[in-house]
Structure formats: structure tokens, C-alpha cells
Design a protein around this motif. Structure first.
Motif, PDB file in Angstrom:
ATOM      1  N   GLY A 112       0.777  -1.226   0.000  1.00 48.79           N
ATOM      2  CA  GLY A 112       0.000   0.000   0.000  1.00 48.79           C
ATOM      3  C   GLY A 112       0.811   1.279   0.000  1.00 48.79           C
ATOM      4  O   GLY A 112       0.303   2.329  -0.389  1.00 48.79           O
ATOM      5  N   SER A 113       2.062   1.200   0.413  1.00 50.30           N
ATOM      6  CA  SER A 113       2.874   2.413   0.550  1.00 50.30           C
ATOM      7  C   SER A 113       4.352   2.042   0.494  1.00 50.30           C
ATOM      8  O   SER A 113       4.730   0.911   0.860  1.00 50.30           O
ATOM      9  CB  SER A 113       2.576   3.089   1.889  1.00 50.30           C
ATOM     10  N   SER A 170       6.271   2.997   2.537  1.00 52.63           N
ATOM     11  CA  SER A 170       6.639   2.768   3.941  1.00 52.63           C
ATOM     12  C   SER A 170       6.523   1.285   4.320  1.00 52.63           C
ATOM     13  O   SER A 170       7.052   0.865   5.350  1.00 52.63           O
ATOM     14  CB  SER A 170       5.778   3.625   4.881  1.00 52.63           C
ATOM     15  N   ASP A 171       5.864   0.488   3.489  1.00 56.27           N
ATOM     16  CA  ASP A 171       5.766  -0.957   3.736  1.00 56.27           C
ATOM     17  C   ASP A 171       7.002  -1.719   3.248  1.00 56.27           C
ATOM     18  O   ASP A 171       7.169  -2.906   3.571  1.00 56.27           O
ATOM     19  CB  ASP A 171       4.522  -1.538   3.037  1.00 56.27           C
ATOM     20  N   ARG A 178      -5.650   5.082  -2.233  1.00 51.49           N
ATOM     21  CA  ARG A 178      -5.074   6.260  -2.889  1.00 51.49           C
ATOM     22  C   ARG A 178      -4.938   6.083  -4.399  1.00 51.49           C
ATOM     23  O   ARG A 178      -4.808   7.071  -5.122  1.00 51.49           O
ATOM     24  CB  ARG A 178      -3.696   6.558  -2.288  1.00 51.49           C
ATOM     25  N   ALA A 189       0.477  -6.544   0.732  1.00 60.92           N
ATOM     26  CA  ALA A 189       0.735  -6.031   2.075  1.00 60.92           C
ATOM     27  C   ALA A 189       0.064  -4.682   2.240  1.00 60.92           C
ATOM     28  O   ALA A 189       0.056  -3.870   1.305  1.00 60.92           O
ATOM     29  CB  ALA A 189       2.240  -5.875   2.290  1.00 60.92           C
ATOM     30  N   ALA A 190      -0.496  -4.457   3.418  1.00 59.52           N
ATOM     31  CA  ALA A 190      -1.046  -3.133   3.724  1.00 59.52           C
ATOM     32  C   ALA A 190      -1.161  -2.992   5.228  1.00 59.52           C
ATOM     33  O   ALA A 190      -1.132  -3.986   5.965  1.00 59.52           O
ATOM     34  CB  ALA A 190      -2.399  -2.925   3.045  1.00 59.52           C
ATOM     35  N   GLY A 191      -1.288  -1.746   5.649  1.00 61.03           N
ATOM     36  CA  GLY A 191      -1.395  -1.489   7.075  1.00 61.03           C
ATOM     37  C   GLY A 191      -2.586  -0.609   7.397  1.00 61.03           C
ATOM     38  O   GLY A 191      -3.149   0.044   6.520  1.00 61.03           O
ATOM     39  N   MET A 232       0.737  -5.124   7.834  1.00 60.79           N
ATOM     40  CA  MET A 232       1.871  -4.317   8.276  1.00 60.79           C
ATOM     41  C   MET A 232       1.673  -3.882   9.726  1.00 60.79           C
ATOM     42  O   MET A 232       0.559  -3.608  10.169  1.00 60.79           O
ATOM     43  CB  MET A 232       2.014  -3.073   7.391  1.00 60.79           C
TER      44      MET A 232
HETATM   45  C1  RP5 Z   1      -1.492   1.736   4.178  1.00 59.97           C
HETATM   46  O1  RP5 Z   1      -1.323   2.769   5.078  1.00 59.97           O
HETATM   47  C2  RP5 Z   1      -0.114   1.334   3.772  1.00 59.97           C
HETATM   48  O2  RP5 Z   1      -0.108  -0.015   3.418  1.00 59.97           O
HETATM   49  C3  RP5 Z   1       0.734   1.633   4.965  1.00 59.97           C
HETATM   50  O3  RP5 Z   1       0.987   0.468   5.745  1.00 59.97           O
HETATM   51  C4  RP5 Z   1      -0.114   2.601   5.760  1.00 59.97           C
HETATM   52  C5  RP5 Z   1       0.562   3.941   5.950  1.00 59.97           C
HETATM   53  O4  RP5 Z   1       0.907   4.457   4.699  1.00 59.97           O
HETATM   54  P1  RP5 Z   1       1.758   5.803   4.596  1.00 59.97           P
HETATM   55  O5  RP5 Z   1       0.952   6.889   5.230  1.00 59.97           O
HETATM   56  O6  RP5 Z   1       3.066   5.543   5.332  1.00 59.97           O
HETATM   57  O7  RP5 Z   1       1.995   6.010   3.134  1.00 59.97           O
HETATM   58  O8  RP5 Z   1      -2.234   2.110   3.080  1.00 59.97           O
END
Ligand code: RP5
Length: 161
Positions: free
Chosen positions: A11-12, A14-15, A42, A65-67, A89
Motif C-alpha cells: 500500500g505504501s 513505507s511498507d 489512494r 501487504a497493507a497497514g 503491516m
Molecule cells: C497503508 O497505510 C499502507 O499499506 C501503509 O501500511 C499505511 C501507511 O501508509 P503511509 O501513510 O506511510 O503512506 O495504506
């Protein structure tokens, strides 16, 4: 990478710190993969287009993967019949329990195989993907067998100080 069999999406950026362990594990097994940042929230059109094209590109497994509100794996599973492995995540506010619960609670009919939070889940998703691919690929089976043998030998040979 030539003829990727696994698609790793997250998702990012940051993952990536966590999901690099999926990639490193697949590297060690000689399994080709695609990797890409795709956000269900997004960049929903990209999530749709990437996932609906995955099987046609030759991918056999998707690792997502996502958080937080971790919907990427579920969205991917809704859009492809390929097996989707989900890696929650570790999040800043709830330590990944939010990611785990939002990923694992799929409605009957759209399965996501959800792994544990963070690095162990990232590694195990790669190994599980390898185990599925090994059913029809002798080279991957040999690589996975060697990985497990080496892992066992490392434990057996461990000396305490
Ligand atoms: C999720 O939001 C992403 O997978 C990530 O784990 C989390 C934070 O994303 P960022 O704000 O760091 O881009 O969509």
C-alpha cells in the motif's frame, strides 16, 4: 525480471522495509517476481488495472501487504481468482492489530490467506508462495527443500555460549 510468477504489491513505500523480506526470500529461492506500490484507497484505478491483468502477465500468486485499514489484499482477491496472500503491516497506532483484523475478516467467497504481522509474515508469505509453485515446478521444489534443510541444520548446529 524475466517471467515473474509472483506479484508483490504494497500500500505504501513505507511498507517496503518489511516487504523487502518477501523479495529477499524469493530471491534466495530463485523465484522471479514483480513488485509495486499500489494503494487500494489512494490509487484504486491502478489496483484494479494491475490486478485484473495479473494472470494474463503470467503471475501465479499475489502477495499483498497493507497497514491500518488494510484493504489491498481483499480488493486484489475480489479482482482476480489467483491465490492472494496477505501480509498485515505493523501500524504505528495499533501495532498491526488493525491491519490483521481488517485483512483477515474476508466475506465467504473471496479468500485471502492472511499471514502474521510484519517481517515473519512477509517471509512466510514468500515461502508459502514457493510451496504452491513447487507443486508444479521441480526447480522451485529443490530450492525450497534446500532452504528448509539449511534452516534445520543451522538450528541443530547452534552452540550456546
Ligand atoms: C497503508 O497505510 C499502507 O499499506 C501503509 O501500511 C499505511 C501507511 O501508509 P503511509 O501513510 O506511510 O503512506 O495504506
Amino acid at each position: 525480471m524475466a517471467n515473474p510468477l509472483v506479484g508483490i504489491i504494497m500500500g505504501s513505500i513505507s511498507d517496503w522495509e518489511t516487504m523487502q523480506h518477501t523479495a529477499l526470500t524469493l530471491d534466495g529461492l530463485g523465484i522471479a517476481y514483480e513488485k509495486r506500490v499500489i494503494s487500494a484507497h489512494r490509487s484504486p484505478q491502478l489496483a484494479h488495472d494491475w490486478t485484473t491483468g495479473a494472470a494474463g502477465r503470467g503471475l501465479q500468486v499475489v502477495i499483498a501487504a497493507a497497514g491500518g485499514a488494510a484493504h489491498l489484499a481483499g480488493v486484489a482477491a475480489a479482482l482476480t481468482a489467483l491465490p492472494v496472500l496477505g501480509v498485515p503491516m505493523e501500524s504505528a497506532s495499533l501495532k498491526g492489530m488493525d491491519s490483521l483484523l481488517s485483512m483477515v475478516q474476508m466475506p465467504a467467497g473471496i479468500p485471502v490467506a492472511t499471514f502474521t504481522i510484519g517481517k515473519p509474515g512477509a517471509i512466510n508469505a514468500a515461502l508459502f508462495a514457493a510451496a504452491m509453485l513447487a507443486l508444479s515446478d521441480p526447480k522451485i521444489k529443490a530450492a525450497l527443500d534446500a532452504y528448509r534443510t539449511a534452516q534445520t541444520e543451522k538450528v541443530v548446529k547452534t552452540q550456546l555460549p
